[in-house]
Write a protein that holds these residues in place. Structure first.
Motif, PDB file in Angstrom:
ATOM      1  N   ILE A 109       0.969  -1.124  -0.151  1.00 48.54           N
ATOM      2  CA  ILE A 109      -0.039  -0.194  -0.070  1.00 48.54           C
ATOM      3  C   ILE A 109       0.813   1.366   0.009  1.00 48.54           C
ATOM      4  O   ILE A 109       0.538   2.282  -0.734  1.00 48.54           O
ATOM      5  CB  ILE A 109      -1.104  -0.115   1.173  1.00 48.54           C
ATOM      6  N   LEU A 110       1.986   1.371   0.763  1.00 48.63           N
ATOM      7  CA  LEU A 110       2.677   2.292   0.838  1.00 48.63           C
ATOM      8  C   LEU A 110       3.595   2.643  -0.680  1.00 48.63           C
ATOM      9  O   LEU A 110       3.546   3.572  -1.169  1.00 48.63           O
ATOM     10  CB  LEU A 110       3.858   2.210   1.975  1.00 48.63           C
ATOM     11  N   ASP A 113       0.906   3.925  -2.854  1.00 44.95           N
ATOM     12  CA  ASP A 113       0.929   5.381  -2.718  1.00 44.95           C
ATOM     13  C   ASP A 113       2.177   6.257  -3.087  1.00 44.95           C
ATOM     14  O   ASP A 113       1.766   7.316  -3.725  1.00 44.95           O
ATOM     15  CB  ASP A 113       0.690   5.624  -1.168  1.00 44.95           C
ATOM     16  N   ARG A 114       3.215   5.849  -2.924  1.00 44.99           N
ATOM     17  CA  ARG A 114       4.280   6.547  -3.382  1.00 44.99           C
ATOM     18  C   ARG A 114       4.406   6.764  -5.082  1.00 44.99           C
ATOM     19  O   ARG A 114       4.753   7.638  -5.378  1.00 44.99           O
ATOM     20  CB  ARG A 114       5.666   5.966  -2.965  1.00 44.99           C
ATOM     21  N   VAL A 118      -2.831   5.843  -5.112  1.00 41.55           N
ATOM     22  CA  VAL A 118      -3.692   5.814  -4.149  1.00 41.55           C
ATOM     23  C   VAL A 118      -4.266   7.043  -3.642  1.00 41.55           C
ATOM     24  O   VAL A 118      -3.468   8.283  -3.429  1.00 41.55           O
ATOM     25  CB  VAL A 118      -3.128   5.083  -2.821  1.00 41.55           C
ATOM     26  N   TYR A 119      -5.682   7.310  -3.780  1.00 40.52           N
ATOM     27  CA  TYR A 119      -6.191   8.491  -3.203  1.00 40.52           C
ATOM     28  C   TYR A 119      -7.507   8.240  -2.524  1.00 40.52           C
ATOM     29  O   TYR A 119      -8.107   7.093  -2.455  1.00 40.52           O
ATOM     30  CB  TYR A 119      -6.594   9.128  -4.540  1.00 40.52           C
ATOM     31  N   LYS A 120      -7.921   9.483  -1.973  1.00 42.78           N
ATOM     32  CA  LYS A 120      -8.945   9.249  -0.894  1.00 42.78           C
ATOM     33  C   LYS A 120     -10.332   9.662  -1.599  1.00 42.78           C
ATOM     34  O   LYS A 120     -10.392  10.829  -2.302  1.00 42.78           O
ATOM     35  CB  LYS A 120      -8.624  10.181   0.269  1.00 42.78           C
ATOM     36  N   TYR A 160     -10.236   4.667   0.625  1.00 38.99           N
ATOM     37  CA  TYR A 160      -9.202   4.916  -0.223  1.00 38.99           C
ATOM     38  C   TYR A 160      -9.498   4.370  -1.475  1.00 38.99           C
ATOM     39  O   TYR A 160      -9.846   3.267  -1.512  1.00 38.99           O
ATOM     40  CB  TYR A 160      -8.076   4.795   0.680  1.00 38.99           C
ATOM     41  N   PHE A 162      -7.633   2.909  -5.210  1.00 33.99           N
ATOM     42  CA  PHE A 162      -6.444   2.433  -5.931  1.00 33.99           C
ATOM     43  C   PHE A 162      -6.674   2.654  -7.463  1.00 33.99           C
ATOM     44  O   PHE A 162      -7.835   2.259  -8.241  1.00 33.99           O
ATOM     45  CB  PHE A 162      -6.037   0.957  -5.910  1.00 33.99           C
ATOM     46  N   LEU A 217      -1.895   4.202   5.609  1.00 25.74           N
ATOM     47  CA  LEU A 217      -1.993   5.550   5.543  1.00 25.74           C
ATOM     48  C   LEU A 217      -3.118   6.390   6.360  1.00 25.74           C
ATOM     49  O   LEU A 217      -2.903   7.583   6.368  1.00 25.74           O
ATOM     50  CB  LEU A 217      -2.393   5.775   4.103  1.00 25.74           C
TER      51      LEU A 217
END
Ligand SMILES: [Zn+2]
Length: 489
Positions: A109-110, A113-114, A118-120, A160, A162, A217
């Protein structure tokens, strides 16, 4: 370091009930393939395990008045025991509640995200107030929750996401460059067409999920399904930076049922693209088992318990039936009557009878066992190898059976009971060598029967490279029948 081993996985089985025929089928097929590659002398890693998080698990635990932890500990042990009973040669059994798995989930997941994947956002879906959870369209019955018989509400919740949509082109390109990725080939078309139609981003967290892995996150969120389940294939290797990962990744075969083909052929490779890991080599898709022509269901009451079947017959006859009776990839139809027919016809009359008759002759004979092969088996074994490597397991089995039947015909034709001396020595040589070769070839399908034949021949279990005629070295110790005839009323 180059990849050096063959890696095969089953899906992780979701823990909301004990193993049934469908689980047993997937696991037996994976075992046959794993054993086949070991037989060829390859280093094999065979992974299975259990998927232990989610609202459904929690509900099932509550129904039994158990804590979630106790519930999953008990049920995963039941799965493990079932696989031990079915002679499943898994090398590793992973549980999604293990620390080694949680580390990989977090890492994935990290990393995604990097990568900016990944967004909310807001997840909109059908919500059951009784369950306090969202229902997917496949879970709904006439717009209602099947458990609470109440109308589902449209609700919105923070989640969140993907960026699955980002990977549409890359996936299509990947399928084109890797035509064998989804197998059998006809399973690939439906996937490609759906991907061409566009991909929606994937909701990967929930706010109100009470049993799962905290979303790395945001501690107010729990990881939802995808990053929790699919990553297990890497967790079991110790993460994407381990030596074992370098040795075994990409996985050679993810074996899956057709209902989860999409997850493994679309979502999983997209997740892997995102974190910079190669997709698996192959997603091998099998069909379902009906029971006497009907879909297996708790409501109909026709759920087949594999342990009950093997208790009544035998482990090997059950394994044999599953592989032989369904053309791989297509749906099978489980029938106890057909199982009994195959036991009596093929296992008792063809194989069991051959081994018993031939060993009886060999035990009595005191002369020299030597001679010439009456048939060159090499082309037949090559063909079996091609079918096994292509995962056409039932076809390979048909060919093994042809060798068994030809050996029985050879007995009828040569009439060894009327023969003597060198002539008889030659017949027995042919029989003993063919039986030894048959024991090698059936090992992936019926491991304990194979062991019992080797025991009676007085030789150690052998590999595929030994599946050819050689000087006779056996020390016969006949020991009863391999299979027992089932009396039919
Ligand atoms: Zn409900």
């Amino acid at each position: 370091m180059a990849k050096k081993g063959f890696y095969i996985t089953t899906p992780l089985y979701y823990l909301n009930g004990p193993p049934h025929l469908g689980h047993a089928y997937t696991t037996v097929i994976a075992d046959v393939i794993a054993r086949w590659h070991r037989l060829k002398g390859e280093k094999v890693l065979f992974l299975t395990g259990t998927d232990e998080h989610g609202e459904k698990v929690l509900e099932a635990a509550q129904v039994m008045d158990k804590g979630a932890r106790q519930f999953v500990d008990e049920l995963s042990a039941i799965f493990k025991n079932a696989w031990d009973t079915l002679d499943i040669s898994y090398d590793d059994f992973i549980r999604t509640t293990e620390a080694r798995h949680k580390r990989t989930v977090k890492d994935f997941i990290l990393a995604a995200d990097r990568k900016g994947d990944v967004y909310k956002g807001n997840y909109k879906g059908f919500y059951c107030v009784g369950c306090e959870s969202f229902k997917t369209e496949s879970e709904m019955v006439n717009g209602e929750c099947p458990d609470h018989k109440r109308r589902l509400e449209m609700r919105m919740e923070e989640s969140y996401f993907f960026r699955l949509s980002k990977y549409q082109d890359r996936l299509l390109k990947f399928y084109k460059q890797n035509p064998g990725f989804i197998s059998p080939a006809y399973r690939a078309d439906e996937i490609k067409n759906r991907v061409k139609g566009g991909l929606k981003d994937l909701s990967i967290s929930r706010e109100n999920l009470r049993w799962g892995i905290t979303f790395p996150l945001d501690k107010e969120h729990t990881t939802y399904v995808w990053f929790d389940a699919l990553t297990n294939y890497i967790s079991a290797l110790g993460g994407r930076k381990s030596a074992k990962f370098k040795r075994f990744w990409p996985a050679d075969v993810h074996l899956v049922g057709k209902e989860i083909n999409w997850f493994h052929s679309v979502i999983w490779p997209a997740m892997l693209f995102s974190v910079g890991v190669k997709p698996p080599n192959k997603v091998l898709v099998h069909g379902w088992w009906l029971v006497e022509g009907q879909k297996m269901s708790k409501t109909v009451g026709n759920v087949v318990d594999p342990l009950q079947v093997v208790g009544k017959y035998s482990v090997d006859s059950f394994r044999y039936y599953l592989v032989r009776d369904a053309a791989f990839g297509e749906d099978g139809d489980f029938s106890e009557k057909k199982l009994v027919e195959r036991i009596n016809g093929e296992l008792v009359a063809d194989l069991g009878n051959l081994v018993y008759r031939a060993l009886t002759l060999a035990e009595k004979y005191k002369g020299k066992v030597a001679g010439r092969p009456f048939e060159n088996l090499a082309p037949k074994i090559k063909s079996i190898e091609r079918n096994m490597d292509g995962n056409r397991l039932n076809q390979a089995m048909d060919e093994v059976w042809q060798i068994i039947r030809d050996t029985n015909k050879y007995i009828s034709r040569t009439e060894p009971w009327k023969s003597e001396g060198k002539n008889l020595g030659n017949i027995i040589y042919n029989l003993m060598e063919r039986i030894r070769i048959i024991a090698i070839l059936i090992e992936p399908f019926m491991p304990s029967t194979s062991r019992r034949i080797f025991d009676q021949l007085g030789v150690k279990p052998q590999r595929l490279k030994d599946a050819k005629y050689r000087p006779f070295k056996s020390r016969i110790k006949k020991n009863g029948y391999l299979f027992v005839k089932v009396e039919v009323k």
